[in-house]
Design a protein around this motif. Structure first.
Motif, mmCIF file in Angstrom:
data_model
loop_
_atom_site.group_PDB
_atom_site.id
_atom_site.type_symbol
_atom_site.label_atom_id
_atom_site.label_comp_id
_atom_site.label_asym_id
_atom_site.label_seq_id
_atom_site.Cartn_x
_atom_site.Cartn_y
_atom_site.Cartn_z
ATOM 1 N N PRO A 402 0.407 -3.103 -3.876
ATOM 2 C CA PRO A 402 1.840 -2.943 -3.587
ATOM 3 C C PRO A 402 2.250 -1.480 -3.520
ATOM 4 N N ARG A 403 3.478 -1.236 -3.074
ATOM 5 C CA ARG A 403 3.972 0.131 -2.932
ATOM 6 C C ARG A 403 4.156 0.761 -4.313
ATOM 7 N N VAL A 404 3.596 1.944 -4.460
ATOM 8 C CA VAL A 404 3.684 2.685 -5.714
ATOM 9 C C VAL A 404 3.999 4.138 -5.394
ATOM 10 N N PHE A 405 4.969 4.704 -6.127
ATOM 11 C CA PHE A 405 5.384 6.086 -5.923
ATOM 12 C C PHE A 405 5.027 6.903 -7.163
ATOM 13 N N ARG A 406 4.193 7.926 -6.948
ATOM 14 C CA ARG A 406 3.795 8.797 -8.056
ATOM 15 C C ARG A 406 4.836 9.891 -8.255
ATOM 16 N N ALA A 407 5.204 10.087 -9.515
ATOM 17 C CA ALA A 407 6.162 11.140 -9.868
ATOM 18 C C ALA A 407 5.399 12.301 -10.483
ATOM 19 N N ARG A 408 5.451 13.484 -9.805
ATOM 20 C CA ARG A 408 4.664 14.624 -10.262
ATOM 21 C C ARG A 408 5.470 15.918 -10.224
ATOM 22 N N LEU A 409 5.076 16.829 -11.121
ATOM 23 C CA LEU A 409 5.505 18.220 -11.072
ATOM 24 C C LEU A 409 4.312 18.993 -10.526
ATOM 25 N N VAL A 410 4.493 19.670 -9.399
ATOM 26 C CA VAL A 410 3.345 20.169 -8.651
ATOM 27 C C VAL A 410 3.353 21.697 -8.509
ATOM 28 N N ASP A 411 2.292 22.198 -7.858
ATOM 29 C CA ASP A 411 2.097 23.623 -7.571
ATOM 30 C C ASP A 411 1.983 24.449 -8.841
ATOM 31 N N LEU A 412 1.262 23.933 -9.830
ATOM 32 C CA LEU A 412 1.122 24.616 -11.111
ATOM 33 C C LEU A 412 -0.280 25.186 -11.265
ATOM 34 N N GLN A 413 -0.384 26.263 -12.034
ATOM 35 C CA GLN A 413 -1.681 26.729 -12.489
ATOM 36 C C GLN A 413 -2.210 25.722 -13.514
ATOM 37 N N GLU A 414 -3.522 25.644 -13.654
ATOM 38 C CA GLU A 414 -4.093 24.658 -14.576
ATOM 39 C C GLU A 414 -3.573 24.857 -16.004
ATOM 40 N N SER A 415 -3.554 26.110 -16.459
ATOM 41 C CA SER A 415 -3.107 26.369 -17.833
ATOM 42 C C SER A 415 -1.647 25.978 -18.012
ATOM 43 N N ASP A 416 -0.807 26.263 -17.002
ATOM 44 C CA ASP A 416 0.608 25.886 -17.090
ATOM 45 C C ASP A 416 0.766 24.376 -17.100
ATOM 46 N N ALA A 417 -0.051 23.678 -16.310
ATOM 47 C CA ALA A 417 0.042 22.216 -16.262
ATOM 48 C C ALA A 417 -0.310 21.608 -17.611
ATOM 49 N N ARG A 418 -1.361 22.124 -18.246
ATOM 50 C CA ARG A 418 -1.765 21.592 -19.544
ATOM 51 C C ARG A 418 -0.697 21.862 -20.602
ATOM 52 N N THR A 419 -0.144 23.067 -20.595
ATOM 53 C CA THR A 419 0.906 23.401 -21.555
ATOM 54 C C THR A 419 2.135 22.542 -21.336
ATOM 55 N N ALA A 420 2.496 22.325 -20.073
ATOM 56 C CA ALA A 420 3.667 21.510 -19.754
ATOM 57 C C ALA A 420 3.475 20.077 -20.225
ATOM 58 N N CYS A 421 2.283 19.519 -20.005
ATOM 59 C CA CYS A 421 2.032 18.142 -20.411
ATOM 60 C C CYS A 421 2.085 18.007 -21.932
ATOM 61 N N GLN A 422 1.537 18.982 -22.631
ATOM 62 C CA GLN A 422 1.610 18.944 -24.093
ATOM 63 C C GLN A 422 3.061 18.969 -24.564
ATOM 64 N N SER A 423 3.881 19.779 -23.915
ATOM 65 C CA SER A 423 5.291 19.848 -24.279
ATOM 66 C C SER A 423 5.994 18.512 -24.020
ATOM 67 N N LEU A 424 5.691 17.888 -22.887
ATOM 68 C CA LEU A 424 6.309 16.591 -22.570
ATOM 69 C C LEU A 424 5.901 15.529 -23.581
ATOM 70 N N ARG A 425 4.648 15.550 -23.983
ATOM 71 C CA ARG A 425 4.185 14.565 -24.969
ATOM 72 C C ARG A 425 4.907 14.737 -26.297
ATOM 73 N N GLN A 426 5.142 15.976 -26.673
ATOM 74 C CA GLN A 426 5.858 16.226 -27.917
ATOM 75 C C GLN A 426 7.291 15.702 -27.853
ATOM 76 N N GLN A 427 7.815 15.591 -26.632
ATOM 77 C CA GLN A 427 9.158 15.053 -26.441
ATOM 78 C C GLN A 427 9.149 13.541 -26.208
ATOM 79 N N GLY A 428 7.959 12.927 -26.320
ATOM 80 C CA GLY A 428 7.870 11.484 -26.188
ATOM 81 C C GLY A 428 7.698 10.982 -24.779
ATOM 82 N N MET A 429 7.272 11.848 -23.841
ATOM 83 C CA MET A 429 7.091 11.433 -22.453
ATOM 84 C C MET A 429 5.612 11.414 -22.107
ATOM 85 N N ASP A 430 5.131 10.286 -21.603
ATOM 86 C CA ASP A 430 3.730 10.160 -21.256
ATOM 87 C C ASP A 430 3.436 10.982 -20.005
#
Length: 437
Positions: A402-430
């Protein structure tokens, strides 16, 4: 430089590069003993599987089948809890872990159950085998026959304790089947698996299963170890009225095995919570397979109540072959899990090749509704505004039905992406970090 010296130097270089090449490929085979499976005990849905059908050595997980036959004999009237079982010289000769029973002595059935669960006593396993089967060999035949009846098609038992035997093999899936059947078929005896100590001959005997004390909601089952198998464990836990069962085989250490088991259980509960919340694409049959559960499992005890935000870490690995995009975030490998100090987690992490700068993304969900995808991505971007400048949101429709839409924050450096994801997890967002094209 003389010709002879150049030849010797060339030989050294070839040997050096050959050695480095061996080092380079070693991580791909870092743990050939590893296998795992996570199951929703209520529905039979397989929430996660890794090498679940690969041949492994059960070690002392074997004793769950020994106990299954003990419970069966108790219900059939062939044994009684206070019945003394004789100890042969052969049983007494078995190596540790053991209760150090003396030949010619006896042990009551109930104490034997406790010794098998808590102490994982090999001498007691033989006592039980001889009482029920006449001999260790015949009892192993009974064990294998019962395994086949229960649907454990890839399991063969050669002894009742799990000590090394190259012919005694199983799989993580078969051990999960056995664990579920122990709970389902003998709910009146399952409480033994939650015990961490018992008394014998004036001494308090403690067990090896640290998860019972350290993981909220854990109420059984069994650990195991031999050198050929690594550290194994089958664990059942209850939260918010839902029981999840997991089997991990091949741990490098007991500590890393337990940490990985806790991680798998946490992520299993996250999948169930997201499924119940209804805004993620999380179909009931998450991995494309379901284990047969002909009847409901026994009623579970009051659960430890945890909110979604408290149990929100992202999934450790994409699910088994056969998954679909309807599994949402689960359909992507998680590149965030690698850890140099935990070889099991490092083995599970599926790191993408290095990508050029700005080619990384943080995925925060996948939805059937494009507006839901856009809303969550915008909320994630807003929460990161203080640490990321001009973060770009991208909503991409996955191919297929079925139709599925991925929600992403893009155009990031790898280190920035990892830091951002850790911050989101701390705020309760998968979330998870992915290479983005």
């Amino acid at each position: 430089m003389s010709p002879a010296y150049r030849v010797r130097l060339g030989t050294v270089v070839v040997v050096l590069f050959s050695f480095l090449a061996l080092l380079a490929v070693k991580p791909a085979h870092a743990n050939p003993r590893y296998a795992a499976i996570v199951v929703d005990a209520e529905s039979g849905d397989v929430l996660h599987a890794a090498n679940a059908d690969a041949t492994r050595y059960p070690a002392s997980l074997t004793k769950m089948m020994t106990l299954y036959l003990v419970f069966e004999a108790l219900e059939d009237g062939g044994l009684a809890l206070d019945q003394p079982l004789p100890v042969s010289s052969y049983a007494a000769s078995k190596p540790a872990s053991k209760l150090y029973l003396k030949a010619g002595s006896t042990i009551p059935v109930e104490k034997a159950i406790q010794a098998l669960v808590i102490k994982s006593a090999n001498d007691v396993a033989v006592v039980v085998a001889e009482a029920l089967g006449g001999s260790e060999e015949h009892f192993a035949t009974m064990m294998t026959r019962k395994a086949q009846e229960l649907g454990m098609s890839r399991t063969t038992f050669r002894n009742p304790h799990g000590l090394p035997d190259a012919r005694q093999v199983t799989t993580a899936r078969d051990m999960a089947i056995l664990s579920l059947r122990v709970m389902k078929d003998f709910p009146q005896h399952y409480h033994y698996f939650s015990r961490t100590r018992f008394h014998w001959n004036g001494k308090t005997i403690t067990g090896h299963n640290r998860l019972l004390d350290n993981y909220p909601g854990a109420d059984g089952l069994k650990t195991g170890f031999i050198r050929a198998s690594g550290f194994n464990v089958a664990t059942s836990a209850v939260r918010n009225g839902r029981r999840v069962l997991s089997v991990v085989m091949g741990g490098f250490t007991a500590a890393s095995r337990d940490a990985h088991m806790a991680d798998l259980l946490d992520r299993g509960y996250v999948r169930l919570a997201l499924q119940q919340r209804g805004d993620w694409i999380a179909k009931a049959d998450l991995s494309g397979e379901r284990m047969a559960l002909p009847e409901p499992l026994p009623a579970t005890p009051p659960a430890t109540q945890l909110t979604l935000a408290e149990t929100i870490p992202s999934w450790s690995q994409s699910l088994a072959t056969g998954r679909t995009e309807a599994s949402a975030l689960l359909a992507e490998p998680d590149t965030e899990m690698g850890s140099a100090d935990d070889p099991i987690r490092e083995l599970l992490a599926r790191n993408d090749p290095a990508s050029p700068g700005g080619a990384w993304a943080v995925q925060v969900g996948a939805f059937s509704d494009v507006d839901q995808a856009r809303s969550l991505a915008a909320r994630a971007a807003d929460s990161l505004a203080s640490q990321l400048n001009d973060v770009r949101v991208a909503i991409a429709e996955a191919q297929g039905a079925p139709r599925v839409f991925r929600a992403r924050l893009v155009d990031l450096q790898e280190s920035d992406a990892r830091t951002a994801c850790q911050s989101l997890r701390q705020q309760g967002m998968d979330c998870l970090v992915v290479a983005h094209n």
